[in-house]
Design a protein around this motif. Sequence first.
Motif, PDB file in Angstrom:
ATOM      1  N   HIS A 169       0.839  -1.195   0.000  1.00  0.00           N
ATOM      2  CA  HIS A 169       0.000   0.000   0.000  1.00  0.00           C
ATOM      3  C   HIS A 169       0.877   1.250   0.000  1.00  0.00           C
ATOM      4  O   HIS A 169       1.900   1.301   0.698  1.00  0.00           O
ATOM      5  N   ASN A 170       0.465   2.250  -0.765  1.00  0.00           N
ATOM      6  CA  ASN A 170       1.220   3.499  -0.829  1.00  0.00           C
ATOM      7  C   ASN A 170       1.041   4.315   0.448  1.00  0.00           C
ATOM      8  O   ASN A 170      -0.041   4.340   1.037  1.00  0.00           O
ATOM      9  N   PHE A 171       2.107   4.981   0.857  1.00  0.00           N
ATOM     10  CA  PHE A 171       1.999   5.929   1.961  1.00  0.00           C
ATOM     11  C   PHE A 171       1.228   7.156   1.475  1.00  0.00           C
ATOM     12  O   PHE A 171       1.605   7.792   0.488  1.00  0.00           O
ATOM     13  N   LYS A 172       0.130   7.480   2.154  1.00  0.00           N
ATOM     14  CA  LYS A 172      -0.679   8.653   1.840  1.00  0.00           C
ATOM     15  C   LYS A 172      -1.099   9.317   3.144  1.00  0.00           C
ATOM     16  O   LYS A 172      -1.142   8.671   4.194  1.00  0.00           O
ATOM     17  N   SER A 173      -1.459  10.590   3.070  1.00  0.00           N
ATOM     18  CA  SER A 173      -1.875  11.290   4.290  1.00  0.00           C
ATOM     19  C   SER A 173      -3.239  10.803   4.768  1.00  0.00           C
ATOM     20  O   SER A 173      -3.500  10.720   5.964  1.00  0.00           O
ATOM     21  N   ARG A 174      -4.143  10.470   3.842  1.00  0.00           N
ATOM     22  CA  ARG A 174      -5.505  10.012   4.173  1.00  0.00           C
ATOM     23  C   ARG A 174      -6.167  10.953   5.178  1.00  0.00           C
ATOM     24  O   ARG A 174      -6.756  10.531   6.175  1.00  0.00           O
ATOM     25  N   SER A 175      -6.031  12.236   4.914  1.00  0.00           N
ATOM     26  CA  SER A 175      -6.547  13.256   5.827  1.00  0.00           C
ATOM     27  C   SER A 175      -8.037  13.086   6.094  1.00  0.00           C
ATOM     28  O   SER A 175      -8.834  12.874   5.176  1.00  0.00           O
ATOM     29  N   GLY A 176      -8.411  13.128   7.371  1.00  0.00           N
ATOM     30  CA  GLY A 176      -9.809  13.040   7.764  1.00  0.00           C
ATOM     31  C   GLY A 176     -10.356  11.636   7.878  1.00  0.00           C
ATOM     32  O   GLY A 176     -11.533  11.453   8.194  1.00  0.00           O
ATOM     33  N   THR A 177      -9.521  10.615   7.638  1.00  0.00           N
ATOM     34  CA  THR A 177      -9.977   9.227   7.735  1.00  0.00           C
ATOM     35  C   THR A 177      -9.477   8.596   9.037  1.00  0.00           C
ATOM     36  O   THR A 177      -8.682   9.180   9.771  1.00  0.00           O
ATOM     37  N   THR A 179      -7.501   6.190   9.223  1.00  0.00           N
ATOM     38  CA  THR A 179      -6.097   5.783   9.062  1.00  0.00           C
ATOM     39  C   THR A 179      -5.242   6.971   8.617  1.00  0.00           C
ATOM     40  O   THR A 179      -4.295   6.812   7.847  1.00  0.00           O
ATOM     41  N   GLU A 180      -5.587   8.156   9.111  1.00  0.00           N
ATOM     42  CA  GLU A 180      -4.844   9.358   8.729  1.00  0.00           C
ATOM     43  C   GLU A 180      -3.372   9.221   9.109  1.00  0.00           C
ATOM     44  O   GLU A 180      -3.028   8.855  10.232  1.00  0.00           O
ATOM     45  N   CYS A 181      -2.501   9.514   8.144  1.00  0.00           N
ATOM     46  CA  CYS A 181      -1.054   9.380   8.333  1.00  0.00           C
ATOM     47  C   CYS A 181      -0.415  10.763   8.285  1.00  0.00           C
ATOM     48  O   CYS A 181      -0.844  11.630   7.520  1.00  0.00           O
ATOM     49  N   PHE A 202       6.856   8.918  12.358  1.00  0.00           N
ATOM     50  CA  PHE A 202       5.602   9.479  11.872  1.00  0.00           C
ATOM     51  C   PHE A 202       4.450   8.893  12.680  1.00  0.00           C
ATOM     52  O   PHE A 202       4.650   7.987  13.501  1.00  0.00           O
ATOM     53  N   GLN A 203       3.254   9.413  12.467  1.00  0.00           N
ATOM     54  CA  GLN A 203       2.094   8.973  13.240  1.00  0.00           C
ATOM     55  C   GLN A 203       0.968   8.481  12.329  1.00  0.00           C
ATOM     56  O   GLN A 203       0.743   9.034  11.251  1.00  0.00           O
ATOM     57  N   VAL A 204       0.289   7.440  12.790  1.00  0.00           N
ATOM     58  CA  VAL A 204      -0.922   6.935  12.145  1.00  0.00           C
ATOM     59  C   VAL A 204      -1.947   6.671  13.245  1.00  0.00           C
ATOM     60  O   VAL A 204      -1.670   5.907  14.180  1.00  0.00           O
ATOM     61  N   LYS A 205      -3.097   7.317  13.158  1.00  0.00           N
ATOM     62  CA  LYS A 205      -4.159   7.154  14.163  1.00  0.00           C
ATOM     63  C   LYS A 205      -3.658   7.406  15.586  1.00  0.00           C
ATOM     64  O   LYS A 205      -4.072   6.749  16.529  1.00  0.00           O
ATOM     65  N   GLY A 206      -2.732   8.334  15.739  1.00  0.00           N
ATOM     66  CA  GLY A 206      -2.221   8.670  17.062  1.00  0.00           C
ATOM     67  C   GLY A 206      -1.077   7.799  17.534  1.00  0.00           C
ATOM     68  O   GLY A 206      -0.436   8.101  18.546  1.00  0.00           O
ATOM     69  N   ASP A 207      -0.804   6.699  16.821  1.00  0.00           N
ATOM     70  CA  ASP A 207       0.322   5.839  17.178  1.00  0.00           C
ATOM     71  C   ASP A 207       1.586   6.306  16.453  1.00  0.00           C
ATOM     72  O   ASP A 207       1.533   6.711  15.285  1.00  0.00           O
TER      73      ASP A 207
END
Length: 234
Positions: A169-177, A179-181, A202-207
Amino acid sequence: MDVDNDHIIEAQYCLPHTKSIKLYNTPCGAVSIDFKRMRVYGKSLRVRRLDDGKTEWTWYCTLRNKWNKYGDKDSKGNPSPVKSSDIERKFQSNPSSSFTFNIGSDTIEIKFREMRQVSKKKKRKVTRRPLYRKLQTGAGVSQVVSALKNVSVGTKPQWQFEGKSGSWHNFKSRSGTKTECSVTSDDIETKYQQNPQNSMVFQVKGDSYSLDFRAMTQTNLKTKHIRKVRRVLV
């Protein structure tokens, strides 16, 4: 026959975890170079890397699913009992021999022909790769078969992570989802270009995650779960 964009091939070859690279739009179609065997997968084509005599070779072994450089300090800050340059010196004197060193009361042997580190308790994979430096034209990887003349490769780097099913899977910001990255593929590439041997957080979903460029892995800093990442040219 020299290969165009050989500095891209060289950069990938310098990474200990990279087993191959795929080249597109060649007279033979898409071809993949096997770095271990220095051949093209599925074709009777051999590959060689021309050395200008200034290459600094680095040795690595696997530990906890990561490639670790001989000579680096361990997680506790303890110095390594052997340097990569010591191993290379012995290898240059006799590539069919082995290199022996001790850790405490344990005797460790690196068998060059097998590319294995062997002790009484365990065997580990070993690899030898050049330290990356910007190359002069024609000083990188060369193809001895003229069929690969005018090879071109994808030029835009794309960073990907491996999913649970083995898909990428490509790294994307996915803003507002959900799985936001906090980073995109371009953000990662910028950090990578600054230092291919470094890492970033970096952070994903707060992790929080640590992306290790040398090991090509991402680690959840809370759960310690590790996923593979890769850099492909598209």
